[in-house]
Scaffold this active site. Sequence first.
Site, PDB file in Angstrom:
ATOM      1  CG  HIS A 137     -12.201 -17.632  19.203  1.00  0.00           C
ATOM      2  ND1 HIS A 137     -13.443 -18.120  19.566  1.00  0.00           N
ATOM      3  CD2 HIS A 137     -12.367 -17.126  17.964  1.00  0.00           C
ATOM      4  CE1 HIS A 137     -14.301 -17.929  18.594  1.00  0.00           C
ATOM      5  NE2 HIS A 137     -13.676 -17.302  17.607  1.00  0.00           N
TER       6      HIS A 137
ATOM      7  CG  HIS B 190     -10.909 -13.891  14.803  1.00  0.00           C
ATOM      8  ND1 HIS B 190     -11.090 -14.805  13.788  1.00  0.00           N
ATOM      9  CD2 HIS B 190     -11.991 -14.032  15.622  1.00  0.00           C
ATOM     10  CE1 HIS B 190     -12.227 -15.458  13.967  1.00  0.00           C
ATOM     11  NE2 HIS B 190     -12.800 -15.004  15.077  1.00  0.00           N
TER      12      HIS B 190
HETATM   13  P1  AMP Z   1     -15.919 -16.967  15.324  1.00  0.00           P
HETATM   14  O1  AMP Z   1     -16.884 -16.703  14.221  1.00  0.00           O
HETATM   15  O2  AMP Z   1     -15.374 -15.696  15.937  1.00  0.00           O
HETATM   16  O3  AMP Z   1     -16.502 -17.911  16.371  1.00  0.00           O
HETATM   17  O4  AMP Z   1     -14.683 -17.663  14.669  1.00  0.00           O
HETATM   18  C1  AMP Z   1     -14.505 -19.038  14.600  1.00  0.00           C
HETATM   19  C2  AMP Z   1     -13.358 -19.261  13.645  1.00  0.00           C
HETATM   20  O5  AMP Z   1     -12.897 -20.593  13.808  1.00  0.00           O
HETATM   21  C3  AMP Z   1     -13.692 -19.070  12.178  1.00  0.00           C
HETATM   22  O6  AMP Z   1     -12.912 -18.019  11.614  1.00  0.00           O
HETATM   23  C4  AMP Z   1     -13.361 -20.418  11.551  1.00  0.00           C
HETATM   24  O7  AMP Z   1     -12.770 -20.316  10.273  1.00  0.00           O
HETATM   25  C5  AMP Z   1     -12.411 -21.017  12.579  1.00  0.00           C
HETATM   26  N1  AMP Z   1     -12.389 -22.473  12.591  1.00  0.00           N
HETATM   27  C6  AMP Z   1     -13.441 -23.310  12.645  1.00  0.00           C
HETATM   28  N2  AMP Z   1     -13.021 -24.590  12.652  1.00  0.00           N
HETATM   29  C7  AMP Z   1     -11.674 -24.555  12.595  1.00  0.00           C
HETATM   30  C8  AMP Z   1     -10.650 -25.559  12.556  1.00  0.00           C
HETATM   31  N3  AMP Z   1     -10.955 -26.863  12.577  1.00  0.00           N
HETATM   32  N4  AMP Z   1      -9.373 -25.146  12.512  1.00  0.00           N
HETATM   33  C9  AMP Z   1      -9.058 -23.844  12.483  1.00  0.00           C
HETATM   34  N5  AMP Z   1      -9.974 -22.851  12.514  1.00  0.00           N
HETATM   35  C10 AMP Z   1     -11.264 -23.202  12.562  1.00  0.00           C
END
Ligand code: AMP
Length: 133
Positions: free
Chosen positions: A98, A100
């Site tokens: 993903h 950001h």
């Molecule tokens: P990463 O650290 O790059 O893997 O980012 C994962 C992101 O997913 C984090 O910024 C979390 O806040 C986000 N995240 C985790 N669970 C959820 C959820 N249920 N809905 C929306 N975002 C989420």
Amino acid sequence: METIFTKILKGEIPSVKLHEDELCFAILDINPVNKGHLLLITNEPYPDLQSCPDEVLAHLIRLAKLADAKLREHLHCDATNLVVNNGRESGQEVPHFHLHVIPRWKGDHKNIQPSKETYTDGQMAEYGKQLEF
Ligand code: AMP
């Protein structure tokens, strides 16, 4: 493989969805750096950059450009950070590729820049030789 994002895609976990197509979808991050912080997520749970096909990556970048325009138009942000945490040691919490897209405002005091190093004499050229591609 099932991840929190595959569950969101299937509707098993609630989310605020901003976009959905045959290759990827976009949601608001539940813990935003700034409000409006969104995630562009591949439909297939590719764990990282290397496993994500080029056409999907290209699509994600095109959507990031649209998301950036939307954030500037509607939230009047001054800038955005596009961030990919690629591998656990980089801070990747969800092993499902993903991107950001984080809205930024002048003076928002969100320090998301890592601390930096300096090269010793000649070291930069050495790294350059090894890393040509
Ligand atoms: P990463 O650290 O790059 O893997 O980012 C994962 C992101 O997913 C984090 O910024 C979390 O806040 C986000 N995240 C985790 N669970 C959820 C959820 N249920 N809905 C929306 N975002 C989420």
